[in-house]
Scaffold this active site. Structure first.
Site, PDB file in Angstrom:
ATOM      1  N   LYS A 199       0.745  -1.130  -0.011  1.00 23.02           N
ATOM      2  CA  LYS A 199       0.033   0.003  -0.231  1.00 23.02           C
ATOM      3  C   LYS A 199       0.809   1.209  -0.109  1.00 23.02           C
ATOM      4  O   LYS A 199       1.809   1.504   0.809  1.00 23.02           O
ATOM      5  CB  LYS A 199      -0.869  -0.048   1.168  1.00 23.02           C
ATOM      6  CG  LYS A 199      -1.889   1.268   1.357  1.00 23.02           C
ATOM      7  CD  LYS A 199      -2.875   1.043   2.456  1.00 23.02           C
ATOM      8  CE  LYS A 199      -3.611   2.335   2.611  1.00 23.02           C
ATOM      9  NZ  LYS A 199      -4.553   2.163   3.785  1.00 23.02           N
ATOM     10  N   ARG A 209     -10.766  10.374   2.007  1.00 19.60           N
ATOM     11  CA  ARG A 209     -10.824  11.286   2.926  1.00 19.60           C
ATOM     12  C   ARG A 209     -11.890  11.936   3.318  1.00 19.60           C
ATOM     13  O   ARG A 209     -12.291  12.205   4.562  1.00 19.60           O
ATOM     14  CB  ARG A 209      -9.466  11.994   2.862  1.00 19.60           C
ATOM     15  CG  ARG A 209      -7.933  11.009   2.652  1.00 19.60           C
ATOM     16  CD  ARG A 209      -7.211  10.950   3.897  1.00 19.60           C
ATOM     17  NE  ARG A 209      -5.966  10.173   3.596  1.00 19.60           N
ATOM     18  CZ  ARG A 209      -4.982  10.229   3.218  1.00 19.60           C
ATOM     19  NH1 ARG A 209      -4.407  11.491   2.992  1.00 19.60           N
ATOM     20  NH2 ARG A 209      -3.830   9.355   3.029  1.00 19.60           N
ATOM     21  N   ARG A 220       0.880   9.883   5.297  1.00 15.14           N
ATOM     22  CA  ARG A 220       1.400   8.652   6.097  1.00 15.14           C
ATOM     23  C   ARG A 220       2.438   8.128   5.600  1.00 15.14           C
ATOM     24  O   ARG A 220       2.598   6.876   5.577  1.00 15.14           O
ATOM     25  CB  ARG A 220       0.149   7.711   5.631  1.00 15.14           C
ATOM     26  CG  ARG A 220      -1.375   8.522   6.063  1.00 15.14           C
ATOM     27  CD  ARG A 220      -2.432   7.108   6.058  1.00 15.14           C
ATOM     28  NE  ARG A 220      -3.634   7.457   6.039  1.00 15.14           N
ATOM     29  CZ  ARG A 220      -4.334   8.003   6.836  1.00 15.14           C
ATOM     30  NH1 ARG A 220      -3.717   8.240   8.085  1.00 15.14           N
ATOM     31  NH2 ARG A 220      -5.545   8.345   6.935  1.00 15.14           N
ATOM     32  N   GLU A 236       7.032  -6.722   0.831  1.00 14.50           N
ATOM     33  CA  GLU A 236       5.539  -6.689   1.536  1.00 14.50           C
ATOM     34  C   GLU A 236       4.708  -7.703   1.281  1.00 14.50           C
ATOM     35  O   GLU A 236       4.175  -8.256   2.116  1.00 14.50           O
ATOM     36  CB  GLU A 236       4.961  -5.182   1.085  1.00 14.50           C
ATOM     37  CG  GLU A 236       5.756  -3.913   1.948  1.00 14.50           C
ATOM     38  CD  GLU A 236       5.470  -3.956   3.391  1.00 14.50           C
ATOM     39  OE1 GLU A 236       4.892  -4.543   4.044  1.00 14.50           O
ATOM     40  OE2 GLU A 236       5.933  -2.805   3.910  1.00 14.50           O
ATOM     41  N   LYS A 251      -2.500  -1.863  -3.616  1.00 11.61           N
ATOM     42  CA  LYS A 251      -3.123  -0.516  -3.653  1.00 11.61           C
ATOM     43  C   LYS A 251      -2.221   0.723  -3.833  1.00 11.61           C
ATOM     44  O   LYS A 251      -1.415   0.654  -3.203  1.00 11.61           O
ATOM     45  CB  LYS A 251      -3.711  -0.503  -2.467  1.00 11.61           C
ATOM     46  CG  LYS A 251      -4.971   0.567  -1.998  1.00 11.61           C
ATOM     47  CD  LYS A 251      -5.574   0.550  -0.633  1.00 11.61           C
ATOM     48  CE  LYS A 251      -6.121   1.701  -0.534  1.00 11.61           C
ATOM     49  NZ  LYS A 251      -6.467   2.171   0.923  1.00 11.61           N
ATOM     50  N   SER A 277     -10.356   5.412  -4.416  1.00  8.41           N
ATOM     51  CA  SER A 277     -11.215   6.461  -4.522  1.00  8.41           C
ATOM     52  C   SER A 277     -10.732   7.516  -5.868  1.00  8.41           C
ATOM     53  O   SER A 277     -11.594   8.038  -6.666  1.00  8.41           O
ATOM     54  CB  SER A 277     -11.425   7.273  -3.265  1.00  8.41           C
ATOM     55  OG  SER A 277     -10.332   7.885  -2.844  1.00  8.41           O
ATOM     56  N   TYR A 316     -15.484   0.976  -6.608  1.00 11.87           N
ATOM     57  CA  TYR A 316     -16.513   1.362  -6.478  1.00 11.87           C
ATOM     58  C   TYR A 316     -17.682   1.222  -7.257  1.00 11.87           C
ATOM     59  O   TYR A 316     -18.777   1.650  -7.280  1.00 11.87           O
ATOM     60  CB  TYR A 316     -16.362   2.866  -6.049  1.00 11.87           C
ATOM     61  CG  TYR A 316     -15.412   3.027  -4.789  1.00 11.87           C
ATOM     62  CD1 TYR A 316     -15.894   3.092  -3.617  1.00 11.87           C
ATOM     63  CD2 TYR A 316     -14.284   3.591  -4.898  1.00 11.87           C
ATOM     64  CE1 TYR A 316     -14.943   3.090  -2.303  1.00 11.87           C
ATOM     65  CE2 TYR A 316     -13.083   3.776  -3.930  1.00 11.87           C
ATOM     66  CZ  TYR A 316     -13.653   3.412  -2.857  1.00 11.87           C
ATOM     67  OH  TYR A 316     -12.840   3.719  -1.720  1.00 11.87           O
TER      68      TYR A 316
END
Ligand code: PBG
Length: 326
Positions: A199, A209, A220, A236, A251, A277, A316
């Site tokens: 990620k 958000r 982040r 990872e 992602k 998103s 989505y």
């Protein structure tokens, strides 16, 4: 001029022949629909940066889950949006049995039973008053090991609420192993882990958000990956697989197809990818302006993600796609 020996156009001449030789087929069963469920609202609330999407009430999310099951979508991924006053430094409403996320998990599971895979987001950013994915140390950084302990509590609470899979998305080191042993100790050996293994700290999470009413100031980058890094994706994904992830995720999806292909080539577990998103919003916004064909662009983007190696796609547009693919 001599005639070409190979004429690849022969296999493109009719829809039937193109369909026959298509290398990639997207099926509704491999799609997961992410949804937002908000506390303290009585009507679904539109999310302005995600055209066509809403924050759900408990009633409307149950209806959405039934629609997804009827459309043959594979599963639903639930995100909780608490009332602002319920946020605190550790995000404790995120694992409360009567917190919005666990109530939503229970309501959806009650509605769909085993007809749809019910997946809970395991992370604290929606619930902390500072908006980070875990608890902060004295120096303001996110405390890895203290956060992992809270994820274990949250995952167990989600299993108890009826989640088939929990889905740690906070990018703390060791989170998958800790959650696996926590679930097992609590008797939830059959609850699986869909791990956000790879990620990136991405600008394409912007609309999310807004969708969750995030309190985050800053970024982040001390826990999510640097978009410059490709090899690190292999590390990872391998770590999460070793730690017991049942499914590993990459992602975002569309700008990380190289990373997705690397992971898919090596993984011994199913691989998911999340069309996030911002990726969805760019297509939806351009389509609203008539600049792009919504159905064609979403279908192409999803096909590309599957072509690159995803077995499962979070999008989505899962419900729309399921209709179009029929
Ligand atoms: C964190 C989480 C995020 C998304 C999914 N889980 C936001 C973040 O990491 O900042 C983003 C998903 C999207 O943009 O669609 N719980």
């Amino acid at each position: 001029m001599s005639s070409p020996v190979r004429r690849p156009r022969r296999l493109r001449t009719t829809p039937a022949i193109r369909r026959l030789v298509a290398e990639t087929r997207v099926h509704p069963a491999q799609l997961l629909l992410p949804v937002f469920v908000a506390d303290g609202i009585s009507e679904p609330r539109p999310i302005s940066s995600l055209p066509g999407l809403v924050q759900h009430t408990l009633d409307s999310v149950r209806a959405e889950a039934s629609r997804a099951a009827a459309a043959g979508v594979g599963g639903i991924v639930l995100f909780g949006v608490p009332e602002p006053d319920d946020k605190d430094a550790s995000g404790s409403v995120g694992w409360a049995a009567d917190g919005i996320l666990n109530r939503a998990v229970a309501a959806v599971r009650h509605e769909v039973g085993d007809d749809l895979v019910v997946i809970a987001d395991t992370c604290l950013d929606e619930f902390t008053d500072h908006g980070h994915c875990g608890v902060l140390a004295e120096d303001g950084t996110v405390d890895n090991d203290a956060t992992v302990e809270l994820y274990v509590r949250q995952a167990v609470s989600q299993a108890e609420a009826g989640a088939h899979l929990v889905s740690p998305s906070g990018m703390m080191d060791g989170q998958v192993a800790a959650i696996r042993s926590g679930l097992d100790l609590a008797g939830h050996e059959d609850v699986g882990i869909l791990a956000y293994a790879v990620k990136y700290a991405s600008a394409f999470y912007g609309p999310f958000r807004e969708a969750v009413g995030s309190s985050l100031v800053g970024d982040r980058r001390t826990y999510q990956q640097d978009p410059a890094n490709r090899r690190e994706g292999r590390l990872e994904a391998a770590l999460d697989e070793l730690e017991g992830a049942d499914i590993v995720m990459v992602k975002p999806a569309s700008h990380y197809l190289d990373v997705l292909a690397d992971v898919a080539a090596r993984a011994a577990v199913p691989v998911a990818a999340y069309q996030v998103s911002g990726e969805y919003a760019m297509i939806a916004a351009a389509a609203e302006r008539g600049w792009i064909d919504r159905q064609a662009a979403l279908t192409e983007a999803t096909t590309a993600i599957v072509r690159a190696g995803a077995d499962i796609v979070l999008t989505y547009a899962a419900l729309d796609l399921a209709g179009w693919l029929r």
